[in-house]
Design a protein around this motif. Structure first.
Motif, PDB file in Angstrom:
ATOM      1  N   ALA A  91      32.479 -65.731  50.920  1.00 37.98           N
ATOM      2  CA  ALA A  91      31.223 -66.286  51.298  1.00 37.98           C
ATOM      3  C   ALA A  91      31.358 -67.748  51.488  1.00 37.98           C
ATOM      4  O   ALA A  91      31.980 -68.285  50.802  1.00 37.98           O
ATOM      5  CB  ALA A  91      30.027 -65.690  50.562  1.00 37.98           C
ATOM      6  N   ASP A  93      28.054 -70.469  51.335  1.00 33.45           N
ATOM      7  CA  ASP A  93      26.634 -70.564  51.272  1.00 33.45           C
ATOM      8  C   ASP A  93      26.327 -72.143  51.336  1.00 33.45           C
ATOM      9  O   ASP A  93      26.529 -72.990  50.782  1.00 33.45           O
ATOM     10  CB  ASP A  93      26.458 -70.151  49.815  1.00 33.45           C
ATOM     11  N   TRP A  94      25.132 -72.221  52.506  1.00 30.90           N
ATOM     12  CA  TRP A  94      24.545 -73.606  52.253  1.00 30.90           C
ATOM     13  C   TRP A  94      23.252 -73.574  51.429  1.00 30.90           C
ATOM     14  O   TRP A  94      22.429 -72.799  51.394  1.00 30.90           O
ATOM     15  CB  TRP A  94      23.803 -73.607  54.007  1.00 30.90           C
ATOM     16  N   VAL A  95      23.247 -74.313  50.316  1.00 27.13           N
ATOM     17  CA  VAL A  95      22.420 -74.512  49.247  1.00 27.13           C
ATOM     18  C   VAL A  95      21.489 -75.684  49.552  1.00 27.13           C
ATOM     19  O   VAL A  95      22.163 -76.777  49.504  1.00 27.13           O
ATOM     20  CB  VAL A  95      23.006 -74.802  47.872  1.00 27.13           C
ATOM     21  N   ARG A 158      23.792 -65.296  45.857  1.00 21.04           N
ATOM     22  CA  ARG A 158      25.182 -65.703  46.435  1.00 21.04           C
ATOM     23  C   ARG A 158      26.176 -64.394  45.862  1.00 21.04           C
ATOM     24  O   ARG A 158      27.033 -64.185  46.475  1.00 21.04           O
ATOM     25  CB  ARG A 158      25.422 -66.982  45.966  1.00 21.04           C
ATOM     26  N   SER A 161      25.781 -61.228  47.220  1.00 20.99           N
ATOM     27  CA  SER A 161      26.250 -61.130  48.895  1.00 20.99           C
ATOM     28  C   SER A 161      27.504 -61.313  48.971  1.00 20.99           C
ATOM     29  O   SER A 161      28.265 -60.605  49.900  1.00 20.99           O
ATOM     30  CB  SER A 161      25.440 -62.542  49.590  1.00 20.99           C
ATOM     31  N   LEU A 175      26.083 -67.698  54.211  1.00 21.34           N
ATOM     32  CA  LEU A 175      24.664 -67.742  53.629  1.00 21.34           C
ATOM     33  C   LEU A 175      24.014 -68.955  53.736  1.00 21.34           C
ATOM     34  O   LEU A 175      24.518 -70.168  54.028  1.00 21.34           O
ATOM     35  CB  LEU A 175      25.028 -67.088  52.031  1.00 21.34           C
ATOM     36  N   GLU A 176      22.438 -68.770  53.255  1.00 21.78           N
ATOM     37  CA  GLU A 176      21.632 -69.930  53.134  1.00 21.78           C
ATOM     38  C   GLU A 176      20.665 -69.508  52.153  1.00 21.78           C
ATOM     39  O   GLU A 176      20.115 -68.667  52.013  1.00 21.78           O
ATOM     40  CB  GLU A 176      20.797 -70.053  54.485  1.00 21.78           C
ATOM     41  N   ASP A 177      20.950 -70.481  51.074  1.00 25.85           N
ATOM     42  CA  ASP A 177      20.469 -70.224  49.777  1.00 25.85           C
ATOM     43  C   ASP A 177      20.723 -68.781  49.201  1.00 25.85           C
ATOM     44  O   ASP A 177      19.775 -68.001  48.963  1.00 25.85           O
ATOM     45  CB  ASP A 177      18.999 -70.546  49.638  1.00 25.85           C
ATOM     46  N   GLY A 178      21.939 -68.283  49.456  1.00 27.63           N
ATOM     47  CA  GLY A 178      22.360 -67.116  48.999  1.00 27.63           C
ATOM     48  C   GLY A 178      22.216 -66.048  49.544  1.00 27.63           C
ATOM     49  O   GLY A 178      22.567 -64.760  49.468  1.00 27.63           O
TER      50      GLY A 178
END
Length: 364
Positions: A91, A93-95, A158, A161, A175-178
Motif C-alpha cells: 500500500a 497511503d496519503w496521510v 492502513r 487495507s 490509500l487516503e488516510d488509510g
C-alpha cells in the motif's frame, strides 16, 4: 537557465530553476515506511514503543537520499535486529494534515507512507527478533480484528487495507488516510474487521466413526480455474465456505446437507461431490465433515433463508482461503486433501491471481 513544470508545457510558462525548486519545496511532504509481517496463523506483528501509547508496525521516516524500500530495511534492522530486503509493496497511503493528530508546532504537511510486505514468519524468524533497547518495549502478534483497539485509527485502517491487499493479490492499494481510493470486495464488506473463525480442530481424512454426530457439512466448491467459492458476510466481513448444519430434509446424509446449503446460501449448483474427511472437536463429541465438488453454476445472489443475509460471493485460491480463517496447524492436512480431490475432479491448480467477485449468475 529555465525549466518548466512538465516536459510538454508551453515556453510561455517557463520558470527559472530556482523558482521551480522553490515551488516544489513549498509543496514538500514527509515520507514514511512500514512493514507488515504476519505469523503462520495470520496474526500481525505490532511493536509497543516507549514514545506512543498505541502500537505500531515496524517502520519510520525515510531518511534523506533513501528509497522507501531501503528505509524499511534500515528501520527493521534498527528496531528488531533483523536483516531483510523488500521487493513487494502492499500500500501507499496519503496521510493528510487532518488525518494525523500532531502538535501545531510540528507543522505536519502530510505524508506519503509506504507499506511493504514483510512476509509470513516462522518460529525461527520470530525467535531471532532483538527489539531495540530504550525504543521497542516489546513485540506481539495480534489478530487483525484487534488492530483498531491497539493502534491509532489511521494506522489500523492502513494495516487492515494492506493486509487485504496482500490476501486479494490485486497489487498495491492506493490509500487516503488509510482507506482505499478504489475499494476491492474485501474492503467493501470489511473482511478481517471481525474476529476470524478459530477452529484448531484435528483433521481426519477417514470416514466419520459410527456413533459420532455430524454437526456441520462444508464444501470446497471448485470453479474450472481451480479457485473455490467463498461467502463473505456483508454485515461483518466474516468468511465461510458453503455449508451448514444438517436438517431433517437431508435424511441424515451430510452430502445432501452440503449440496442444499450451497444452493440456499449462494444459489450454487455442485457436481462430483467427494468426501475429504472430518474435523473433531476436543470439547464436543461431534464431527464437522468436509467435501470437495465442482461448481456448475451460480444463480442470482439471494438472501440465505436461514440467516436473511445476502452473501458476497468470491472466488479465491485454496491458499487465499486459509487466510480468511484461523484454523491452525491442522489446516495443512485439510489443504492437502483438498488438492488431492481437485486432481481427481480433473481441475487444474489455480494460478496466483486476484480475488474475483461473482455478483450475477454464472455458468461453467
Amino acid at each position: 537557465m529555465t525549466t518548466t513544470s512538465a516536459p510538454d508545457e508551453r515556453p510561455s510558462v517557463a520558470m527559472t530553476a530556482e523558482a521551480y525548486g522553490a515551488l516544489r519545496a513549498s509543496a514538500a511532504l514527509w515520507a514514511g515506511t512500514s512493514v507488515l509481517i504476519t505469523n503462520r496463523r495470520g496474526q500481525v506483528l505490532l511493536q509497543r514503543v516507549s514514545y506512543r501509547p498505541t502500537r505500531l508496525l515496524p517502520g519510520g521516516a525515510v531518511d534523506l537520499g533513501e528509497s522507501p524500500a531501503q528505509g524499511a530495511a534500515r528501520e527493521l534492522e534498527e528496531e528488531l535486529g533483523v536483516t531483510a530486503t523488500f521487493t513487494r509493496g502492499l500500500a501507499v497511503d496519503w496521510v493528510s494534515p487532518v488525518g494525523r493528530t500532531t502538535p501545531p508546532a510540528m507543522k505536519f504537511p502530510g505524508e506519503l507512507l509506504h507499506v511493504f510486505d514483510g512476509g509470513i514468519w516462522d518460529k525461527d524468524q520470530i525467535a531471532a527478533i532483538r527489539p531495540a533497547p530504550g525504543e521497542i518495549e516489546d513485540i506481539e502478534f495480534v489478530e487483525p480484528a484487534d488492530l483498531p483497539a491497539l493502534m491509532s485509527p489511521g494506522d489500523a485502517r492502513r494495516a487492515l487495507s494492506a493486509l487485504r491487499a496482500r490476501i486479494s493479490g490485486a497489487g498495491p492499494a492506493f490509500l487516503e488516510d488509510g482507506l482505499p481510493i478504489v475499494p476491492t470486495v474485501l474492503d467493501r464488506v470489511g473482511v478481517l474487521r471481525t474476529a476470524r473463525a478459530r477452529h484448531h480442530f484435528p483433521f481426519h481424512p477417514i470416514p466419520v466413526p459410527d456413533g459420532l454426530t455430524i454437526r456441520q457439512s462444508w464444501v470446497w466448491a471448485f470453479a474450472p480455474d481451480g479457485r473455490v467459492l467463498v461467502l463473505l458476510d456483508p454485515g461483518g466481513g466474516a468468511a465461510c465456505l458453503p455449508g451448514g448444519t444438517p436438517e431433517p430434509e437431508d435424511s441424515g446424509d451430510p452430502t445432501a446437507t452440503a449440496i442444499r446449503e450451497a444452493r440456499e446460501e449462494a444459489t450454487a449448483e455442485l457436481a462430483g461431490t467427494r468426501y475429504l474427511g472430518y474435523l473433531s472437536d476436543p470439547d464436543e463429541p461431534c464431527a464437522r465433515v468436509r467435501y470437495a465438488a465442482a461448481l456448475t453454476s451460480l444463480g442470482p445472489a439471494l438472501a440465505d433463508p436461514a440467516t436473511g443475509r445476502t452473501y458476497a460471493r468470491i472466488l479465491a485460491t485454496p491458499e487465499q482461503v486459509l487466510q480468511f480463517f484461523d484454523w491452525g496447524p491442522p489446516a495443512a492436512a485439510q489443504l492437502q486433501a483438498v488438492h488431492h480431490a481437485r486432481t481427481i475432479l480433473r481441475i487444474p491448480k489455480a494460478a496466483h491471481q486476484p480475488v474475483t467477485e461473482l455478483a450475477g449468475p454464472t455458468s461453467w
